[in-house]
Motif scaffolding. Structure first.
Motif, PDB file in Angstrom:
ATOM      1  N   HIS A   1       3.481   1.841  -1.504  1.00  0.00           N
ATOM      2  CA  HIS A   1       3.994   2.156  -2.838  1.00  0.00           C
ATOM      3  C   HIS A   1       2.885   2.170  -3.890  1.00  0.00           C
ATOM      4  N   GLY A   2       1.644   2.208  -3.431  1.00  0.00           N
ATOM      5  CA  GLY A   2       0.532   2.230  -4.370  1.00  0.00           C
ATOM      6  C   GLY A   2       0.369   0.931  -5.137  1.00  0.00           C
TER       7      GLY A   2
ATOM      8  N   GLU B   1       0.831  -1.203   0.000  1.00  0.00           N
ATOM      9  CA  GLU B   1       0.000   0.000   0.000  1.00  0.00           C
ATOM     10  C   GLU B   1       0.867   1.255   0.000  1.00  0.00           C
TER      11      GLU B   1
END
Length: 531
Positions: free
Chosen positions: A182-183, A180
């Motif tokens: 780092h997307g 999450e």
């Protein structure tokens, strides 16, 4: 040895395993890393790590064989930071499946972690972490959500139920939060676990555990940074903890109540104002409304025994144990969940005692296990019938029957139809009969055991000693790997001899213990009223 608050607050990072670990151990690990690295390795822990690594490699090979071109492999080369960079590059390039993923350490949150597999969510985007563990993640039943090993399509499973494992839940939640960051986390908030049987992927619903995960992480990080004080207290984990000698000394010095009432029992007592063994021994009021394990009266007796230095206490003035004209002691040796490779027996008659092992030295799982089990059962059945023909009573003994019962039933199921292998009905008839006697249960019923009820705790009180100072369940796992040349290793015949002697000493131990309980020497053990 003590460090200043400023030293303790240096940046720390922790893996998910710390979230289900003793809080005081988290503090010690973070505060004294040099001592931790110099501590002797626990043989059992090392063996479990090696077995887990072998399991992961077997799963990797299986996955790659099924689809050689479908994986990005983050090989164990270079630094962890370099591997993390390669993992992020693979994710950002849209790789469908990544093996050996390493995620970047997060200095501010303290997280570090690795995931055996990252699967790209083709429908929603992002990645799903999947871990590979060397224990069962499901049991027979229904209601678990699972998916096939080679395709992500979660559905309710009519044949499996979840085997709860908080460590797995915390680890996948840990990895999800790192993705999450780092997307890269999939919006479905799910993760997977491939267990020992490797017959499916168990799907974890992370929405149910993320809040608990966040709270645990905050707590453990505060402890590791020295911002939250902790004190030792005995729990089950202490048996394999590298800090146990240090903690035990501290607990003994202050007569801490957890030495005689470990875990949740100590928590209950402390809430009631009882913090020492002396305080528990002097208990005179009503017992606590909620008591986690075992009779509360036993806890009071154990406290008194600890203060008196008594290793065992009789519940009754007279001790009884079932005896027979023909007695056979039985002890089984297994290797993890792979199979039972040795059934050791000691036939005791009026004339002599004879040890006879029934074994396979082919690495389990192997069909040769059926041969050794069939021969064992055929021999045991013949001795039962012979005793009956002669008008003699018969009994077979073990110590803590759960493992023997499990492998008797499992072997009957797995090897049905092999020569000498009984039906499940036959096994159930035997283990439910008076002829199958559990000496552990006899000890539990008639003694209070301050130092534990394991055979190696109780039998020495009766005068029995093992030939090998290292003898034990965990050590035997390492011996077995060498005895059979596990995973292509060199066969070490002397380890077979070592295992047979260890097994023989175990069956002799139950014989010695049974005879001691039947004799007058047992009366030297103090009675509850004598404390």
């Amino acid at each position: 040895m003590e460090k200043t608050g400023e030293q303790r607050r240096r940046p720390v990072s922790i893996e998910a395993s710390a979230l289900t670990r003793c809080r005081h151990r988290v503090f010690l690990d973070a505060t004294f890393p040099e001592e931790l690295s110099a501590a002797p390795k626990n043989p059992g822990a090392t063996q479990r790590q090696e077995a887990a690594a072998a399991h992961r490699e077997a799963i990797r090979q299986r996955m790659f064989d099924a689809d050689p071109d479908g994986w990005v492999h983050i090989a164990a080369e270079g630094t962890m930071a370099q591997r993390a960079d390669r993992t992020l590059d693979a994710c950002r390039s849209g790789a469908d499946r990544i093996w050996g993923a390493v995620l970047p350490v997060e200095p501010d949150t303290g997280r570090r972690g690795r995931s055996e597999i990252l699967l790209r969510d083709a429908e929603r985007g992002g990645y799903i972490p999947v871990i590979v563990v060397n224990h069962k993640v499901t049991d027979p039943g229904r209601g678990a959500t699972t998916t096939d090993l080679f395709g992500w399509a979660p559905a309710v499973d009519e044949n499996r139920k979840v085997r709860a494992h908080s460590g797995d839940q915390m680890r996948v939640a840990h990895l999800y939060r790192m993705l999450e960051r780092h997307g890269l986390a999939g919006p479905a908030q799910v993760a997977g676990a491939i267990g020992y049987n490797a017959d499916c992927i168990l799907v974890h619903d992370l929405s149910a555990v993320l809040d608990d995960y966040d709270a645990r992480l905050a707590d453990r990080l505060a402890i590791a940074r020295g911002d939250v004080p902790t004190v030792p207290s005995q729990i089950g984990e202490c048996r394999t903890c590298p800090w146990w000698d240090r903690c035990r000394s501290e607990l003994a010095e202050r007569h801490d109540v957890s030495l005689v009432a470990p875990g949740q029992r100590a928590d209950v007592l402390r809430e009631l104002g009882v913090t020492t063994i002396d305080g528990l021994a002097d208990w005179t009021g009503e017992q606590p409304e909620v008591w986690p394990q075992g009779p509360f009266e036993d806890a009071v007796v154990i406290a008194k025994a600890w203060l008196a230095g008594a290793p065992l206490v009789r519940r009754y003035r007279q001790v009884h144990v079932a005896r027979a004209d023909v007695e056979i002691d039985i002890d089984m040796e297994s290797y993890h969940e792979h199979g039972a490779y040795l059934w050791g027996t000691l036939l005791n008659t009026d004339v002599q005692s004879v040890y006879r092992p029934f074994s396979t030295w082919q690495p389990v799982p192997t069909a040769d296990e059926a041969r050794s089990f069939g021969e064992f059962w055929t021999w045991l059945s013949a001795e039962r019938r012979a005793a009956e023909r002669r008008g003699k009573t018969f009994a077979a003994y073990c110590y803590s029957r759960s493992a023997e019962d499990k492998w008797l039933l499992s072997s009957a199921r797995r090897f049905h139809g092999y020569p000498g292998v009984p039906s499940e009905v036959e096994v159930k008839e035997f283990i439910s009969s008076p002829q199958w006697v559990d000496i552990y249960q006899a000890v539990t019923d008639q003694f209070v055991c301050p130092n534990g009820k394991g055979l190696k705790k109780i039998a020495p009180i009766a005068g029995h000693h093992w030939r090998d100072d290292e003898a034990g369940g965990e050590a035997s796992m390492a011996w077995y790997r060498e005895a059979v040349g596990y995973e292509g290793g060199e066969v070490v015949p002397s380890q077979r001899t070592r295992l047979l002697e260890y097994n023989e000493d175990d069956v002799i131990a139950t014989k010695v213990l049974r005879e001691w309980m039947s004799g007058r020497a047992v009366l030297d053990i103090p009675h509850i009223d004598d404390l």
